[in-house]
Design an enzyme around this catalytic site. Structure first.
Site, PDB file in Angstrom:
ATOM      1  N   HIS A  79       5.064 -11.144  -1.531  1.00 53.97           N
ATOM      2  CA  HIS A  79       4.411 -11.118  -0.227  1.00 53.97           C
ATOM      3  C   HIS A  79       3.253 -12.114  -0.166  1.00 53.97           C
ATOM      4  O   HIS A  79       2.644 -12.456  -1.180  1.00 53.97           O
ATOM      5  CB  HIS A  79       3.915  -9.714   0.087  1.00 53.97           C
ATOM      6  N   GLU A  81       0.226 -11.765   0.960  1.00 52.22           N
ATOM      7  CA  GLU A  81      -1.038 -11.199   0.484  1.00 52.22           C
ATOM      8  C   GLU A  81      -1.081 -11.206  -1.045  1.00 52.22           C
ATOM      9  O   GLU A  81      -2.112 -11.501  -1.645  1.00 52.22           O
ATOM     10  CB  GLU A  81      -1.214  -9.755   0.984  1.00 52.22           C
ATOM     11  N   CYS A 107       1.844  -4.340   3.967  1.00 51.49           N
ATOM     12  CA  CYS A 107       2.606  -3.149   3.587  1.00 51.49           C
ATOM     13  C   CYS A 107       1.723  -2.272   2.692  1.00 51.49           C
ATOM     14  O   CYS A 107       0.638  -2.690   2.267  1.00 51.49           O
ATOM     15  CB  CYS A 107       3.891  -3.553   2.862  1.00 51.49           C
ATOM     16  N   CYS A 110       0.875  -3.946  -0.791  1.00 58.17           N
ATOM     17  CA  CYS A 110      -0.160  -4.978  -0.648  1.00 58.17           C
ATOM     18  C   CYS A 110      -1.505  -4.349  -0.310  1.00 58.17           C
ATOM     19  O   CYS A 110      -2.550  -4.794  -0.803  1.00 58.17           O
ATOM     20  CB  CYS A 110       0.232  -5.999   0.419  1.00 58.17           C
TER      21      CYS A 110
END
Length: 153
Positions: A79, A81, A107, A110
């Site tokens: 991801h 992040e 999410c 994260c």
């Protein structure tokens, strides 16, 4: 005469530019970690370094009909992040007390990483179907804002 963008608009525009590097077939996500109005790191979603990209070999989630926000472990991508946090670690940059600007709501996985990295504020544009994420941020005292302003990208 052009209007000068606010700080949030400025960094959200940059997050949108970062997202253009994404190799994900589903969502192009960009993240920018900022402290004292300075960019510390950026990240976009895609396969780990050296591994084939979904753009080239297809999406595991699409081929298995996995809906957004579910079974996130079934994905070859990292991801945005996570990549921004990893870049900080690789280069020895403290992101404690910083702000994350992200094209999408983080999410829950994260979110937990951002909490442990001591991110104090999160600004995002697009909601993500993960109910636990916002609850974790709230419990940890992290300020979260859905950006409702304009972006030029």
């Amino acid at each position: 005469m052009n209007k000068r963008p606010s700080i949030d608009e400025y960094f959200m525009n940059i997050a949108n530019i970062v997202a253009t590097r994404s190799t994900c077939l589903r969502n192009h996500v960009g993240a920018v970690i900022v402290k004292d109005k300075r960019i510390l790191t950026t990240g976009y979603n895609g396969a780990p370094s050296g591994l084939p990209h979904c753009l080239d070999i297809g999406c595991l989630r699409n081929s298995n009909n996995i809906p957004s926000g579910k079974n996130q472990e079934i994905c070859r991508g990292v991801h945005a992040e996570q990549n921004a946090i990893i870049q900080a670690a690789l280069h020895g940059i403290s992101i404690s007390d910083a702000t994350l600007y992200c094209t999408h709501q983080p999410c829950s996985l994260c979110t937990k990483m951002l909490i442990n990295a001591h991110i104090r504020r999160v600004v995002y544009s697009i909601p993500y179907p993960d109910e636990m994420s916002l609850g974790y941020f709230n419990d940890a005292g992290v300020s979260v804002e859905m950006y409702k302003g304009e972006t030029t990208l």
